[in-house]
Design a protein around this motif. Sequence first.
Motif, PDB file in Angstrom:
ATOM      1  N   ARG A  76       0.829  -1.205   0.000  1.00  0.00           N
ATOM      2  CA  ARG A  76       0.000   0.000   0.000  1.00  0.00           C
ATOM      3  C   ARG A  76       0.863   1.254   0.000  1.00  0.00           C
ATOM      4  O   ARG A  76       0.551   2.245  -0.689  1.00  0.00           O
ATOM      5  CB  ARG A  76      -0.920  -0.016   1.218  1.00  0.00           C
ATOM      6  N   MET A  77       1.941   1.250   0.793  1.00  0.00           N
ATOM      7  CA  MET A  77       2.862   2.390   0.782  1.00  0.00           C
ATOM      8  C   MET A  77       3.470   2.580  -0.601  1.00  0.00           C
ATOM      9  O   MET A  77       3.639   3.704  -1.077  1.00  0.00           O
ATOM     10  CB  MET A  77       3.961   2.192   1.831  1.00  0.00           C
ATOM     11  N   ARG A  82       4.025   5.824  -5.445  1.00  0.00           N
ATOM     12  CA  ARG A  82       4.105   5.916  -6.902  1.00  0.00           C
ATOM     13  C   ARG A  82       3.039   6.816  -7.506  1.00  0.00           C
ATOM     14  O   ARG A  82       3.156   7.222  -8.667  1.00  0.00           O
ATOM     15  CB  ARG A  82       4.019   4.509  -7.523  1.00  0.00           C
ATOM     16  N   SER A  83       2.000   7.132  -6.727  1.00  0.00           N
ATOM     17  CA  SER A  83       0.956   8.023  -7.235  1.00  0.00           C
ATOM     18  C   SER A  83       1.287   9.499  -7.012  1.00  0.00           C
ATOM     19  O   SER A  83       0.566  10.374  -7.481  1.00  0.00           O
ATOM     20  CB  SER A  83      -0.379   7.695  -6.550  1.00  0.00           C
ATOM     21  N   LEU A  84       2.400   9.782  -6.295  1.00  0.00           N
ATOM     22  CA  LEU A  84       2.769  11.152  -5.965  1.00  0.00           C
ATOM     23  C   LEU A  84       3.649  11.758  -7.054  1.00  0.00           C
ATOM     24  O   LEU A  84       4.233  11.042  -7.876  1.00  0.00           O
ATOM     25  CB  LEU A  84       3.514  11.182  -4.629  1.00  0.00           C
ATOM     26  N   PRO A  85       3.780  13.100  -7.072  1.00  0.00           N
ATOM     27  CA  PRO A  85       4.671  13.759  -8.032  1.00  0.00           C
ATOM     28  C   PRO A  85       6.111  13.296  -7.837  1.00  0.00           C
ATOM     29  O   PRO A  85       6.493  12.872  -6.744  1.00  0.00           O
ATOM     30  CB  PRO A  85       4.518  15.253  -7.677  1.00  0.00           C
ATOM     31  N   PRO A  86       6.937  13.384  -8.893  1.00  0.00           N
ATOM     32  CA  PRO A  86       8.320  12.881  -8.834  1.00  0.00           C
ATOM     33  C   PRO A  86       9.142  13.435  -7.679  1.00  0.00           C
ATOM     34  O   PRO A  86       9.931  12.707  -7.070  1.00  0.00           O
ATOM     35  CB  PRO A  86       8.906  13.311 -10.190  1.00  0.00           C
ATOM     36  N   GLU A  87       8.961  14.717  -7.355  1.00  0.00           N
ATOM     37  CA  GLU A  87       9.789  15.300  -6.295  1.00  0.00           C
ATOM     38  C   GLU A  87       9.481  14.719  -4.920  1.00  0.00           C
ATOM     39  O   GLU A  87      10.311  14.750  -4.007  1.00  0.00           O
ATOM     40  CB  GLU A  87       9.619  16.829  -6.258  1.00  0.00           C
ATOM     41  N   LYS A  88       8.277  14.172  -4.749  1.00  0.00           N
ATOM     42  CA  LYS A  88       7.919  13.522  -3.485  1.00  0.00           C
ATOM     43  C   LYS A  88       8.146  12.012  -3.553  1.00  0.00           C
ATOM     44  O   LYS A  88       8.499  11.367  -2.569  1.00  0.00           O
ATOM     45  CB  LYS A  88       6.454  13.787  -3.146  1.00  0.00           C
ATOM     46  N   GLU A 170      -6.194  -4.016  -2.530  1.00  0.00           N
ATOM     47  CA  GLU A 170      -5.160  -3.151  -3.103  1.00  0.00           C
ATOM     48  C   GLU A 170      -5.424  -2.871  -4.577  1.00  0.00           C
ATOM     49  O   GLU A 170      -5.189  -1.767  -5.069  1.00  0.00           O
ATOM     50  CB  GLU A 170      -3.793  -3.811  -2.925  1.00  0.00           C
ATOM     51  N   LEU A 171      -5.934  -3.896  -5.302  1.00  0.00           N
ATOM     52  CA  LEU A 171      -6.284  -3.692  -6.705  1.00  0.00           C
ATOM     53  C   LEU A 171      -7.378  -2.646  -6.823  1.00  0.00           C
ATOM     54  O   LEU A 171      -7.342  -1.783  -7.708  1.00  0.00           O
ATOM     55  CB  LEU A 171      -6.733  -5.017  -7.326  1.00  0.00           C
ATOM     56  N   GLY A 172      -8.363  -2.696  -5.909  1.00  0.00           N
ATOM     57  CA  GLY A 172      -9.429  -1.701  -5.906  1.00  0.00           C
ATOM     58  C   GLY A 172      -8.899  -0.299  -5.671  1.00  0.00           C
ATOM     59  O   GLY A 172      -9.320   0.665  -6.333  1.00  0.00           O
ATOM     60  N   VAL A 173      -7.947  -0.182  -4.738  1.00  0.00           N
ATOM     61  CA  VAL A 173      -7.338   1.132  -4.467  1.00  0.00           C
ATOM     62  C   VAL A 173      -6.623   1.646  -5.700  1.00  0.00           C
ATOM     63  O   VAL A 173      -6.728   2.815  -6.075  1.00  0.00           O
ATOM     64  CB  VAL A 173      -6.351   1.024  -3.277  1.00  0.00           C
TER      65      VAL A 173
END
Length: 202
Positions: A76-77, A82-88, A170-173
């Motif tokens: 989950r982490m 991976r869904s955050l912007p590159p700088e984060k 997790e797939l649903g998320v």
Amino acid sequence: KRDSLLARTTATCEARRKGEATMSAIFDGYEREYCELSTQLGRKTGMLKSLSGDMRSQKVRDINNDLSEAEALIRRMDLEARSLPPEKKSSLLSKLREYKADLNKLKSDVKKVSSSNPDLQNRAELGLVGDHWSASSAAQRERLLQTTDRINRAGDNIRQSKQTLLETEELGVSILQDLHRQRETITHARDTLHGVDDNITK
């Protein structure tokens, strides 16, 4: 040794949690859960050597369940990072690699402590070793061992079902995150078209 394992697990988690500023509330929540679970795993693993028989078997099953949950939290982490912007994303993925290494080390410790020939240990506790036991009592004890094996297999099936449910969640998320991103893209495209229409009208 038990205290050193627990201290190492707790100290590692706390150091990494304090090492980065908050970048994602969702990631921080998963990280907090993982660190608490990791500390519990260190404590339970340290207790194994002092247990035997059914209590030891039950503790091993509890530890395996916790390991499955810890792996789910790691995934989950990873999804959140991976869904955050590159700088984060970069710093969180770096931290996540360290958590994965810690979890692998903990799994190795658990395997080492729990695999000290449990079948031989169970047989010794039931009196199946040595020269002074009768055939009838041996047969009865074998039946008890077979029953224990069936119970353990049932526990494995339950753990597998739980793992499948976690993966489905997790797939649903992941799907919801994709839909959210697609919605943002469509909204942006619609706003752009409205701007073009307004310019044409003028």
